[in-house]
Motif scaffolding. Structure first.
Motif, short mmCIF file in Angstrom:
data_model
loop_
_atom_site.label_atom_id
_atom_site.label_comp_id
_atom_site.label_asym_id
_atom_site.label_seq_id
_atom_site.Cartn_x
_atom_site.Cartn_y
_atom_site.Cartn_z
N GLU A 32 0.82 -1.19 0.00
CA GLU A 32 0.00 0.00 0.00
C GLU A 32 0.87 1.26 0.00
OE1 GLU A 32 -2.68 -0.13 3.27
OE2 GLU A 32 -4.20 -1.20 2.11
N ALA A 33 0.56 2.18 -0.89
CA ALA A 33 1.29 3.44 -0.95
C ALA A 33 1.14 4.21 0.36
CB ALA A 33 0.82 4.27 -2.13
N ARG A 34 -0.02 4.08 0.99
CA ARG A 34 -0.26 4.79 2.25
C ARG A 34 0.75 4.37 3.32
NH1 ARG A 34 -6.20 4.20 4.41
NH2 ARG A 34 -5.58 2.02 4.07
N SER A 35 1.13 3.09 3.34
CA SER A 35 2.10 2.61 4.32
C SER A 35 3.46 3.29 4.10
CB SER A 35 2.25 1.09 4.22
OG SER A 35 1.02 0.45 4.49
N ILE A 36 3.83 3.45 2.84
CA ILE A 36 5.11 4.10 2.52
C ILE A 36 5.07 5.56 2.96
CG2 ILE A 36 6.65 4.78 0.64
CD1 ILE A 36 5.75 2.28 -0.84
N LEU A 37 3.98 6.24 2.69
CA LEU A 37 3.86 7.64 3.07
C LEU A 37 3.95 7.82 4.59
CD1 LEU A 37 1.02 8.79 0.64
CD2 LEU A 37 3.44 9.38 0.52
N LEU A 38 3.35 6.89 5.35
CA LEU A 38 3.41 6.98 6.82
C LEU A 38 4.83 6.79 7.33
CD1 LEU A 38 0.15 5.03 7.80
CD2 LEU A 38 0.57 7.49 7.99
N GLN A 39 5.56 5.85 6.71
CA GLN A 39 6.94 5.63 7.11
C GLN A 39 7.80 6.85 6.80
OE1 GLN A 39 8.45 3.07 8.71
NE2 GLN A 39 6.46 2.11 9.02
N MET A 40 7.60 7.47 5.66
CA MET A 40 8.38 8.65 5.29
C MET A 40 8.04 9.83 6.21
SD MET A 40 8.16 8.37 1.12
CE MET A 40 9.36 9.65 0.78
N ALA A 41 6.77 9.98 6.56
CA ALA A 41 6.37 11.07 7.44
C ALA A 41 6.99 10.93 8.82
CB ALA A 41 4.84 11.12 7.54
N SER A 42 7.18 9.71 9.28
CA SER A 42 7.76 9.49 10.62
C SER A 42 9.21 9.91 10.69
CB SER A 42 7.61 8.01 11.00
OG SER A 42 8.42 7.19 10.16
N ALA A 43 9.86 10.06 9.55
CA ALA A 43 11.27 10.48 9.53
C ALA A 43 11.42 11.98 9.74
CB ALA A 43 11.92 10.07 8.22
N HIS A 44 10.33 12.74 9.60
CA HIS A 44 10.32 14.19 9.80
C HIS A 44 11.30 14.91 8.85
CE1 HIS A 44 7.79 13.61 13.31
NE2 HIS A 44 8.68 12.76 13.82
N ASN A 45 11.32 14.46 7.61
CA ASN A 45 12.15 15.14 6.60
C ASN A 45 11.53 16.47 6.21
OD1 ASN A 45 13.94 12.90 6.35
ND2 ASN A 45 12.41 11.87 5.06
N ARG A 46 12.35 17.37 5.72
CA ARG A 46 11.84 18.65 5.24
C ARG A 46 11.01 18.46 3.97
NH1 ARG A 46 16.50 22.89 4.63
NH2 ARG A 46 14.68 24.15 4.11
N ALA A 47 11.38 17.44 3.17
CA ALA A 47 10.65 17.17 1.93
C ALA A 47 10.67 15.67 1.66
CB ALA A 47 11.25 17.93 0.76
N ASN A 48 9.53 15.10 1.33
CA ASN A 48 9.41 13.70 0.93
C ASN A 48 8.89 13.65 -0.51
OD1 ASN A 48 10.13 12.51 3.46
ND2 ASN A 48 8.09 13.07 4.24
N ILE A 49 9.51 12.80 -1.33
CA ILE A 49 9.15 12.70 -2.74
C ILE A 49 8.83 11.25 -3.06
CG2 ILE A 49 9.91 13.05 -5.11
CD1 ILE A 49 11.81 15.20 -4.05
N VAL A 50 7.65 11.02 -3.61
CA VAL A 50 7.21 9.68 -4.01
C VAL A 50 6.92 9.70 -5.51
CG1 VAL A 50 5.49 7.87 -3.71
CG2 VAL A 50 6.23 9.22 -1.74
N ILE A 51 7.60 8.84 -6.27
CA ILE A 51 7.40 8.74 -7.71
C ILE A 51 6.98 7.32 -8.03
CG2 ILE A 51 8.46 8.99 -9.99
CD1 ILE A 51 10.46 10.93 -8.74
N LEU A 52 5.78 7.13 -8.57
CA LEU A 52 5.24 5.81 -8.87
C LEU A 52 5.10 5.65 -10.38
CD1 LEU A 52 2.46 5.50 -6.13
CD2 LEU A 52 4.75 4.49 -6.12
N ASP A 53 6.00 4.86 -10.95
CA ASP A 53 5.89 4.54 -12.38
C ASP A 53 5.26 3.16 -12.49
OD1 ASP A 53 6.05 4.32 -15.07
OD2 ASP A 53 8.23 4.17 -15.18
N ALA A 54 3.95 3.08 -12.36
CA ALA A 54 3.24 1.81 -12.37
C ALA A 54 2.28 1.77 -13.56
CB ALA A 54 2.45 1.64 -11.07
N CYS A 55 2.33 0.69 -14.29
CA CYS A 55 1.48 0.56 -15.47
C CYS A 55 0.00 0.47 -15.08
CB CYS A 55 1.89 -0.69 -16.26
SG CYS A 55 1.02 -0.86 -17.81
N ARG A 56 -0.33 -0.37 -14.06
CA ARG A 56 -1.65 -0.51 -13.48
C ARG A 56 -2.70 -1.10 -14.43
NH1 ARG A 56 -2.85 -1.45 -8.58
NH2 ARG A 56 -4.91 -0.52 -8.87
N ASN A 57 -2.25 -1.84 -15.45
CA ASN A 57 -3.25 -2.65 -16.14
C ASN A 57 -3.48 -3.87 -15.26
OD1 ASN A 57 -0.58 -3.46 -16.67
ND2 ASN A 57 -1.27 -4.72 -18.38
#
Length: 370
Positions: free
Chosen positions: A7-32
């Motif tokens: 789940e992308a949400r799980s990744i976002l929660l982990q990144m937020a817990s690091a308290h970085n000044r900026a978090n960047i998520v790039i998803l190159d997913a075909c999704r067919n």
């Protein structure tokens, strides 16, 4: 769901817990959807995501859409992103805007990359390169040299900054400018098309050598064959301003000669009947040129900076021969440029001696470069 994907949400929660000044998520997913047979997993595309504070989220295509894999090793999204990420000083928002245009063009509008941002700070993938003081000076001087297109100033730039990245461009520009001047010299003289009346008047005007005389010629033949030469002579006789001043205001206080700009010096034109040689004292020109010979001048030192703003150590007490291969033959070829009526405007360019030398060189060339 965890058995099928992360789940992308799980990744976002982990990144937020690091308290970085900026978090960047790039998803190159075909999704067919490979699980269309399962009743609960029959939708294609990524769901819309909201970016937590301080986060930038980028998707290969818009929510609900399907991204293309492409025919190469990377998808159109990845290829375009890799190309634009390396541009120095470009904000992340601009990077993805540029990438989006390329992807839409490559996929003919079938795929539109999407992003959402809640960044609180500026971010660039590659910092903009900070120029050193020397690099800034070289860039400023190179911009000036490109506008002036003067062979002497191009060579002075190369000599001042031999390690500059602009040196190859400078040599290319020098070759182009010299080719243009040589081509201009090679043109048939325009004087052959002048009428007898015009030629007779211009010869009389040159004999008189006054500003009023040259103005008389310009009034009589505003599109004459000798137009450029007459204007140049007139400009030399009246270097301080226009021919007439329509303003009723009083003239400004004259600048003392000692403080006058080098190209404002009074220039005495040579008598056309006088033969100029390499070793004969010059009786025309400005105060710097008069009473000197051509041989002395080309082996002397400049009196004024060849390029405005050039550091003193690069021209003061330096020999003109350091930058020029001034053999008699090479100098004669250059003087022929000044003798051609089509290119007499070259005489108006600022000279390191402040003016007058080019006028003498023109007459020297007309006399056969003796």
């Amino acid at each position: 769901m965890d058995l099928l994907a992360v789940e992308a949400r799980s990744i976002l929660l982990q990144m937020a817990s690091a308290h970085n000044r900026a978090n960047i998520v790039i998803l190159d997913a075909c999704r067919n959807n490979p699980f269309e047979g399962l009743p609960d997993l029959k939708d294609n595309g990524l769901a819309e995501m909201k970016a937590p504070p301080g986060t930038f989220i980028a998707l290969a295509t818009a929510p609900g859409g399907v991204a293309l894999d492409g025919l190469g090793a990377n998808s159109p999204f990845t290829m375009a992103l890799a190309e634009h990420m390396g541009q120095p000083g470009l904000a992340i928002e601009q990077v993805f805007k540029n990438m989006r245009k390329d992807v839409m063009a490559a996929t003919r509008g079938q795929q539109t990359p999407w992003d959402t941002s809640s960044l609180l700070t500026d971010f660039t993938f590659v910092a903009e390169k900070v120029l050193s003081a020397e690099d800034r000076a070289a860039l400023q001087l190179w911009n000036t040299v490109q506008q002036l297109r003067d062979p002497v100033q191009i060579m002075l730039f190369v000599r001042a900054y031999p390690e500059s990245k602009y040196v190859p461009d400078a040599y290319s520009l020098l070759e182009q400018v010299m080719a243009e001047e040589i081509a201009a010299v090679a043109k048939p003289s325009a004087q052959t098309s002048a009428s007898d009346e015009e030629r007779a008047l211009f010869e009389a005007v040159k004999g008189e050598g006054t500003a009023d005389a040259f103005q008389t010629y310009l009034d009589a033949f505003p599109k004459g064959v000798f137009l450029e030469e007459a204007r140049e002579r007139l400009a030399a006789l009246k270097p301080s301003g226009p021919l007439t001043d329509p303003s009723p205001e009083p003239a400004p206080t004259p600048v003392p000669v000692a403080e006058a700009a080098p190209d404002k010096d009074e220039i005495k034109l040579p008598d056309e009947a006088v033969v100029i040689t390499m070793t004969s004292p010059l009786i025309a020109g400005n105060d710097v040129v008069r009473d000197q010979t051509i041989s002395q001048l080309i082996n002397g030192s400049p009196k004024f900076p060849p390029i405005e703003g050039l550091p003193d150590e690069l021209w003061k007490e330096q020999k003109c021969s350091n930058c020029h291969q001034w053999t008699k033959e090479a100098l004669c070829q250059q003087a022929q440029v000044y003798a051609d009526a089509e290119v007499s405007r070259s005489i108006n360019k600022q000279h390191p001696y402040g003016g007058g030398l080019k006028v003498n060189l023109r007459q020297w060339a007309k006399g056969g470069c003796q």
